[in-house]
Design a protein around this motif. Structure first.
Motif, short mmCIF file in Angstrom:
data_model
loop_
_atom_site.label_atom_id
_atom_site.label_comp_id
_atom_site.label_asym_id
_atom_site.label_seq_id
_atom_site.Cartn_x
_atom_site.Cartn_y
_atom_site.Cartn_z
N LEU A 24 -9.93 7.83 -1.41
CA LEU A 24 -9.05 7.24 -0.40
C LEU A 24 -8.70 5.81 -0.80
CD1 LEU A 24 -11.02 8.35 2.79
CD2 LEU A 24 -8.98 9.46 1.86
N SER A 25 -7.42 5.47 -0.76
CA SER A 25 -7.04 4.08 -1.00
C SER A 25 -7.17 3.26 0.29
CB SER A 25 -5.61 3.99 -1.54
OG SER A 25 -4.69 4.61 -0.67
N SER A 114 0.54 9.73 1.62
CA SER A 114 0.51 9.25 0.24
C SER A 114 0.54 7.72 0.21
CB SER A 114 1.72 9.80 -0.52
OG SER A 114 1.92 9.12 -1.74
N THR A 115 -0.20 7.12 -0.70
CA THR A 115 -0.22 5.66 -0.82
C THR A 115 1.17 5.10 -1.05
OG1 THR A 115 -2.45 5.79 -1.76
CG2 THR A 115 -1.27 3.71 -2.02
N SER A 116 1.93 5.75 -1.92
CA SER A 116 3.28 5.26 -2.24
C SER A 116 4.20 5.35 -1.03
CB SER A 116 3.87 6.03 -3.42
OG SER A 116 3.97 7.41 -3.12
N VAL A 117 4.08 6.42 -0.25
CA VAL A 117 4.90 6.57 0.96
C VAL A 117 4.53 5.51 1.98
CG1 VAL A 117 5.40 8.10 2.92
CG2 VAL A 117 5.33 9.03 0.60
N MET A 143 -11.19 0.74 2.02
CA MET A 143 -9.97 0.25 1.38
C MET A 143 -10.31 -0.15 -0.05
SD MET A 143 -7.07 -2.45 2.68
CE MET A 143 -8.22 -3.67 3.27
N ASN A 144 -9.50 0.34 -1.02
CA ASN A 144 -9.77 0.00 -2.40
C ASN A 144 -9.04 -1.29 -2.78
OD1 ASN A 144 -7.10 0.66 -2.94
ND2 ASN A 144 -7.57 2.60 -3.97
N GLU A 145 -9.05 -1.60 -4.06
CA GLU A 145 -8.49 -2.87 -4.52
C GLU A 145 -7.03 -2.75 -4.94
OE1 GLU A 145 -10.06 -5.76 -4.24
OE2 GLU A 145 -11.67 -4.63 -3.29
N ASN A 146 -6.27 -1.90 -4.29
CA ASN A 146 -4.85 -1.75 -4.59
C ASN A 146 -4.10 -2.99 -4.10
OD1 ASN A 146 -2.05 -1.06 -4.45
ND2 ASN A 146 -2.59 1.12 -4.45
N VAL A 147 -3.68 -3.83 -5.04
CA VAL A 147 -3.04 -5.10 -4.69
C VAL A 147 -1.71 -4.87 -3.98
CG1 VAL A 147 -2.07 -7.24 -5.60
CG2 VAL A 147 -4.18 -6.32 -6.58
N ALA A 148 -0.95 -3.89 -4.45
CA ALA A 148 0.36 -3.60 -3.85
C ALA A 148 0.20 -3.16 -2.39
CB ALA A 148 1.09 -2.53 -4.65
N LEU A 149 -0.83 -2.34 -2.12
CA LEU A 149 -1.07 -1.87 -0.76
C LEU A 149 -1.48 -3.03 0.14
CD1 LEU A 149 -1.37 0.30 1.40
CD2 LEU A 149 -3.63 0.84 0.46
N LEU A 153 0.51 -4.34 3.45
CA LEU A 153 -0.11 -4.42 4.78
C LEU A 153 0.16 -5.79 5.43
CD1 LEU A 153 -3.52 -2.74 3.90
CD2 LEU A 153 -1.89 -1.85 5.57
N ASP A 154 0.03 -6.82 4.64
CA ASP A 154 0.27 -8.17 5.14
C ASP A 154 1.75 -8.37 5.48
OD1 ASP A 154 -0.85 -10.90 5.62
OD2 ASP A 154 0.62 -11.44 4.09
N LYS A 155 2.63 -7.88 4.61
CA LYS A 155 4.08 -8.02 4.85
C LYS A 155 4.49 -7.30 6.13
CE LYS A 155 8.43 -8.91 3.65
NZ LYS A 155 9.18 -8.18 4.65
N ASN A 156 3.89 -6.16 6.42
CA ASN A 156 4.19 -5.41 7.64
C ASN A 156 3.87 -6.24 8.88
OD1 ASN A 156 4.75 -3.01 9.28
ND2 ASN A 156 2.53 -2.81 9.49
N LEU A 157 2.75 -6.95 8.87
CA LEU A 157 2.38 -7.80 10.01
C LEU A 157 3.38 -8.95 10.17
CD1 LEU A 157 -1.51 -8.04 9.56
CD2 LEU A 157 -0.22 -6.48 11.02
#
Length: 330
Positions: A24-25, A114-117, A143-149, A153-157
Motif C-alpha cells: 500500500l502506498s 490506484s496511486t496514479s489516479v 504511507m510510504n515514501e512516495n514524494v509525488a503522493l 496530498l499537501d497541494k489538495n489541502l
C-alpha cells in the motif's frame, strides 16, 4: 506536510489492515467510525469503519486480496483481478469499494484506488472524490515514501483553502472556513438531496474543530493572502479583483475548466486565463466557483454510486443493511 499531524497509532486500525495485502502506498480511515460526529452518526462504536487503500499495482493487489478475502467481492470476482481493476479505473471515480465486510468484529468498507489516479485527483480534482475525503480529518494508517503522493496530498489541502476563500466574504470565522472546506466534495452531490442528513457538513465540523485546525493551521499561517487571528478564531482575506484572480489562477485544472465552460458564451472561445480574469471582477465570483464544483461532483457521485451496485452485489444491498442506503456502498 500538514496531513501528517493526524497520523494514527491506533492498534485496532492497524490490526484490521493486517488482514489485507501489504503493498500500500497509502491507507487511511475516515468517517464517523473514526472521528466523532454530531447528529445521527454520533455513535462511534456502532458506526461502520471506512477505509481507502491506495496501491501502485491494482491488478497485483486485487490478485492477492482475492486469495486472502475472496468473499469480500461481488460476482465480479469470477472475472479476475484484471476486470476488477478495469472496473475500478474506468468507471465512477476510480475507486473500487467492497462494503459491509465484518473484520475483527467491526463492520467495515474499503475502497481501492490506484496511486496514479489518486495523485491526479488530488492535483486536478478530476472527480473530487477521494481528494474530497482527504480534505477532512482522516487517520493515516500507512504511507510510504512516495514524494509525488505526499506533495499532491499537501497541494489538495492548499487548493481546498483557496477554493473556500473564493466563496467566503472578506472576514469570517474558522468555523465558516472549515464548513466551506468540508462541503466542497458535497457540492452538487445528488445523495445530499435524496435522503442524507442536510446537517451532515455541520455534524462533521462542529465536534472536530481541533482536528481541522491541525490539518490547516500551518497552511493558513503561511498564506500571504490571509490575516489569521488565531486567538480570536477569525480570518481576513484579500477580496480585491487582483486577489481573487491570483486565487483563481491557482485552482485545480478541472475546476478552472468548469468555470471557463460556465462563463464562456458560445462563439467567444476565451482561453481560461481570460475567463478567470473576468470572474475575478464579477460580484458573483463565489457562486461561479460553486457552480464549477457542482459540475465536477454531481456526475462523479452519480457514476460512483451506480458502480457501487455492481461492486457491492445485490445480496449486500439487501437485508438488514438497507438503512445504510447508497452511502454504505460508495
Amino acid at each position: 506536510m500538514a496531513l501528517q499531524a493526524l497520523q494514527s497509532s491506533g492498534v485496532a486500525l492497524r490490526k484490521i489492515l493486517s488482514h489485507f495485502p501489504e503493498e500500500l502506498s497509502l491507507a487511511f480511515a475516515y468517517g464517523s467510525g473514526v472521528y466523532r460526529q454530531a447528529g445521527p452518526s454520533s455513535n462511534q462504536k456502532a458506526a461502520m469503519l471506512d477505509f481507502v487503500f491506495t496501491v501502485d499495482n491494482p491488478v497485483a493487489w486485487h490478485s492477492k486480496n482475492l486469495k486472502k478475502n475472496w468473499n469480500h467481492y461481488s460476482f465480479l470476482k469470477v472475472f479476475g483481478p484484471k476486470i476488477i481493476t478495469s472496473v475500478q479505473n474506468n468507471y465512477g471515480a476510480g475507486v473500487y469499494y467492497n462494503p459491509l465486510i465484518t473484520c475483527d468484529g467491526r463492520l467495515i468498507k474499503y475502497g481501492v484506488i490506484s496511486t496514479s489516479v489518486l495523485i491526479e485527483d488530488l492535483l486536478d480534482w478530476n472527480n473530487l472524490y477521494v481528494a474530497g475525503r482527504l480534505q477532512k480529518p482522516v487517520k493515516i494508517i500507512a504511507m510510504n515514501e512516495n514524494v509525488a503522493l505526499r506533495s499532491a496530498l499537501d497541494k489538495n489541502l492548499r487548493s481546498a483553502v483557496t477554493t473556500a476563500f473564493l466563496m467566503l466574504p472578506e472576514s469570517f470565522s474558522e468555523e465558516d472556513l472549515f464548513l466551506e472546506i468540508a462541503g466542497l466534495s458535497y457540492s452538487g452531490d445528488f445523495r445530499m438531496v435524496v435522503g442524507e442528513d442536510k446537517a451532515k457538513v455541520l455534524n462533521i465540523v462542529k465536534p472536530n474543530m481541533a482536528h481541522f485546525r491541525e490539518l490547516y493551521g500551518s497552511i493558513l499561517q503561511e498564506n500571504p493572502q490571509v490575516v489569521y487571528k488565531i486567538q480570536q478564531g477569525r480570518l481576513e482575506i484579500d477580496k480585491s479583483p487582483e486577489g481573487q484572480f491570483t486565487q483563481l489562477m491557482t485552482l485545480p485544472k478541472s475546476l478552472q475548466r468548469q468555470i471557463n465552460h460556465i462563463m464562456d458564451p458560445p462563439g467567444k472561445n476565451r482561453d481560461v486565463e481570460e475567463t478567470l480574469l473576468k470572474v475575478a471582477h464579477d460580484p458573483d465570483c463565489g457562486e461561479v466557483v460553486r457552480l464549477g464544483l457542482s459540475a465536477i461532483v454531481r456526475p462523479s457521485s452519480m457514476r460512483q454510486s451506480t458502480k457501487g451496485i455492481f461492486t457491492a452485489g445485490p445480496m449486500k444491498q439487501a437485508g438488514n443493511q438497507r438503512k445504510k442506503n447508497l452511502w454504505a456502498i460508495c
